[in-house]
Enzyme design. Structure first.
Site, mmCIF file in Angstrom:
data_model
loop_
_atom_site.group_PDB
_atom_site.id
_atom_site.type_symbol
_atom_site.label_atom_id
_atom_site.label_comp_id
_atom_site.label_asym_id
_atom_site.label_seq_id
_atom_site.Cartn_x
_atom_site.Cartn_y
_atom_site.Cartn_z
ATOM 1 N N MET A 158 -6.292 -2.383 -4.830
ATOM 2 C CA MET A 158 -6.015 -2.410 -3.387
ATOM 3 C C MET A 158 -5.403 -1.094 -2.900
ATOM 4 O O MET A 158 -5.261 -0.150 -3.664
ATOM 5 C CB MET A 158 -5.081 -3.574 -3.063
ATOM 6 C CG MET A 158 -5.767 -4.921 -3.033
ATOM 7 S SD MET A 158 -4.596 -6.190 -2.490
ATOM 8 C CE MET A 158 -5.727 -7.541 -2.168
ATOM 9 N N HIS A 167 -5.994 -10.043 -5.239
ATOM 10 C CA HIS A 167 -4.674 -10.510 -4.812
ATOM 11 C C HIS A 167 -3.693 -10.742 -5.955
ATOM 12 O O HIS A 167 -2.532 -11.062 -5.693
ATOM 13 C CB HIS A 167 -4.830 -11.759 -3.948
ATOM 14 C CG HIS A 167 -5.417 -11.424 -2.612
ATOM 15 N ND1 HIS A 167 -6.761 -11.207 -2.437
ATOM 16 C CD2 HIS A 167 -4.840 -11.219 -1.418
ATOM 17 C CE1 HIS A 167 -6.986 -10.896 -1.177
ATOM 18 N NE2 HIS A 167 -5.841 -10.899 -0.536
ATOM 19 N N ASP A 211 0.816 -1.222 0.000
ATOM 20 C CA ASP A 211 0.000 0.000 0.000
ATOM 21 C C ASP A 211 0.856 1.281 0.000
ATOM 22 O O ASP A 211 0.359 2.349 -0.336
ATOM 23 C CB ASP A 211 -0.930 0.014 1.221
ATOM 24 C CG ASP A 211 -1.812 -1.219 1.297
ATOM 25 O OD1 ASP A 211 -2.079 -1.811 0.232
ATOM 26 O OD2 ASP A 211 -2.224 -1.594 2.405
HETATM 27 O O1 LIG Z 1 -5.013 -10.593 2.109
HETATM 28 P P1 LIG Z 1 -6.116 -9.940 2.873
HETATM 29 O O2 LIG Z 1 -6.143 -10.310 4.316
HETATM 30 O O3 LIG Z 1 -7.443 -10.103 2.184
HETATM 31 O O4 LIG Z 1 -5.797 -8.381 2.908
HETATM 32 C C1 LIG Z 1 -6.022 -7.529 1.849
HETATM 33 C C2 LIG Z 1 -5.463 -6.183 2.211
HETATM 34 O O5 LIG Z 1 -4.055 -6.269 2.356
HETATM 35 C C3 LIG Z 1 -3.434 -5.403 1.452
HETATM 36 O O6 LIG Z 1 -3.198 -6.134 0.265
HETATM 37 C C4 LIG Z 1 -2.110 -4.918 1.983
HETATM 38 O O7 LIG Z 1 -2.264 -4.162 3.136
HETATM 39 C C5 LIG Z 1 -4.464 -4.298 1.216
HETATM 40 O O8 LIG Z 1 -4.200 -3.557 0.059
HETATM 41 C C6 LIG Z 1 -5.737 -5.104 1.201
HETATM 42 O O9 LIG Z 1 -6.851 -4.336 1.626
#
Ligand SMILES: O=P(O)(O)OC[C@H]1O[C@](O)(CO)[C@@H](O)[C@@H]1O
Ligand SMILES: Nc1ncnc2c1ncn2[C@@H]1O[C@H](COP(=O)(O)OP(=O)(O)OP(=O)(O)O)[C@@H](O)[C@H]1O
Ligand SMILES: [Mg+2]
Length: 357
Positions: free
Chosen positions: A180, A281, A138
């Protein structure tokens, strides 16, 4: 001398570059590196770890994810402690400390985000030899101008936009891409500018969907019959609310869904066929870019230097093209957000990108 390293929180391209850098630099000093598996969990007795020798890290620079594994759940889930500050329970810390002592770990390098570094700060305050390395795609930590993983995430956004351009043009559609970034709009802003987005919607800038719709109409009038909109997952809906999916184990809210909402509104307001796509992701996976491999390597080398100098309780940080360090306590819970009047937002507007304000 023996040092430990663990990855904690979400994964991020470049983690393996940090491990590679730590093992390389430590080996030069004649030190042994212990890699704890699955975040802090690997510290729990009897200890889940592997000795990392240079041959174990050969070829990992280019790999996404982390060879050590990571977690944001498990026994170290912080509970509310004194004064509403989340703390890892004392019995868990005591068990983990036993592993540290048995293995004679003289420095513990924690590569993690805000949450993991807050846990790291607690451990440091309890006397542990902790060194932090910031990790987040981020790029939202105030204490460091750049984190590894961000450039790779932006590259994925740009690649997605390049692909969406052609299908949007063929069908004369509006395409909305949700990216994200949690509560910061850096991935959306960098990715959107580099990928030639026509509108970028950020958490930091309240937007009016009608203004985006008007931008679409003007483009149509000028003969541009497709429009690409990038929306950050943490952008606020007109009522100020966030689009959310659920709460995760750490108590942090999982963001998602704003792309679909914006797409439906734009379709309604413009009468144009609109589709939305959530990159998810994909932004966290895959090979790190050259920049992230270099940044990860330099962060790993600096972490070992801090250990050599006995400068515990510090987090590696990147400032003005130099890798340095700051106290962990200055680094956690200090977000760096997009400045609505900043030069980058002005540059986006100057090239005709609609920010919805
Ligand atoms: O992998 P998880 O737990 O769904 O988390 C997603 C979050 O983590 C991040 O990829 C990194 O902080 C964010 O951009 C996103 O909101
Ligand atoms: N406020 C907090 N104080 C102390 N520990 C925390 C806090 N928030 C999270 N943690 C702990 O840190 C670990 C990872 O948390 P989290 O999933 O938020 O990852 P992170 O390190 O912040 O990385 P990211 O959120 O960028 O994926 C978990 O063990 C969690 O309990
Ligand atoms: Mg976190």
């Amino acid at each position: 001398m023996r040092i430990g390293i663990l990855n904690s929180g979400g994964d991020c391209p470049g983690l393996n570059a940090v491990i590679h850098g730590v093992v390389g630099a430590a080996t030069q000093l004649g030190w042994e590196v212990i890699g704890f598996k699955d975040g802090f969990e690997g510290l729990l007795p009897p200890g889940d770890y592997k000795v990392l020798k240079p041959q174990d890290t050969q070829g990992i620079l280019k790999l996404g994810g982390t060879i050590l594994g990571t977690t944001n759940k498990g026994h170290f889930a912080a509970k509310v402690g004194k004064g509403d500050i989340a703390e890892v329970p004392a019995d868990i810390v005591a068990k983990a400390k036993r592993t540290m002592d048995q293995l004679e770990i003289r420095a513990l390098i924690i590569v993690g985000g805000d949450g993991s570094l807050t846990t790291g700060l607690q451990l440091y305050r309890e006397g542990w030899p902790v060194i932090g390395v910031p990790k987040t795609i981020d790029n939202d930590l105030r204490a460091t101008a750049m984190t590894f993983g961000f450039d790779s995430a932006v590259s994925t956004v740009v690649d997605a936009l390049d692909r969406l351009h052609t299908t949007a043009e063929s069908h004369k559609r509006i395409m909305v891409l949700e990216v994200m970034g949690r509560h910061a709009g850096w991935i959306a802003l960098w990715g959107g500018i580099a990928g030639g987005a026509d509108a970028i919607l950020l958490p930091e800038i309240p937007f009016d969907t009608e203004k985006v719709a008007e931008h679409v109409r003007q483009r149509d009038a000028q003969g541009h019959h497709s429009t690409l909109v990038v929306v950050a997952e943490g952008a606020h809906l007109p009522d100020g609310e966030l689009a959310t999916i659920a709460e995760n184990a750490g108590g942090e809210v999982r963001l998602g869904g704003i792309g679909d909402i914006i797409a439906r509104r734009l379709e309604h307001l413009t009468g144009k066929e609109t589709r939305s796509c959530t990159l998810g992701h994909l932004q966290r996976g895959g090979a790190p870019t050259a920049l992230d491999r270099i940044l990860g390597t330099r962060f790993g080398v600096m972490a070992v230097k801090l250990a050599e100098e006995g400068r515990f309780g510090r987090m590696v940080s990147y400032q003005a093209y130099h890798v340095d360090s700051v106290p962990i306590e200055e680094a956690v819970n200090q977000l760096r957000l997009v400045e609505p009047e900043g030069e980058m937002v002005k540059a986006a507007k100057a090239v005709g990108i609609c920010l919805g304000d």
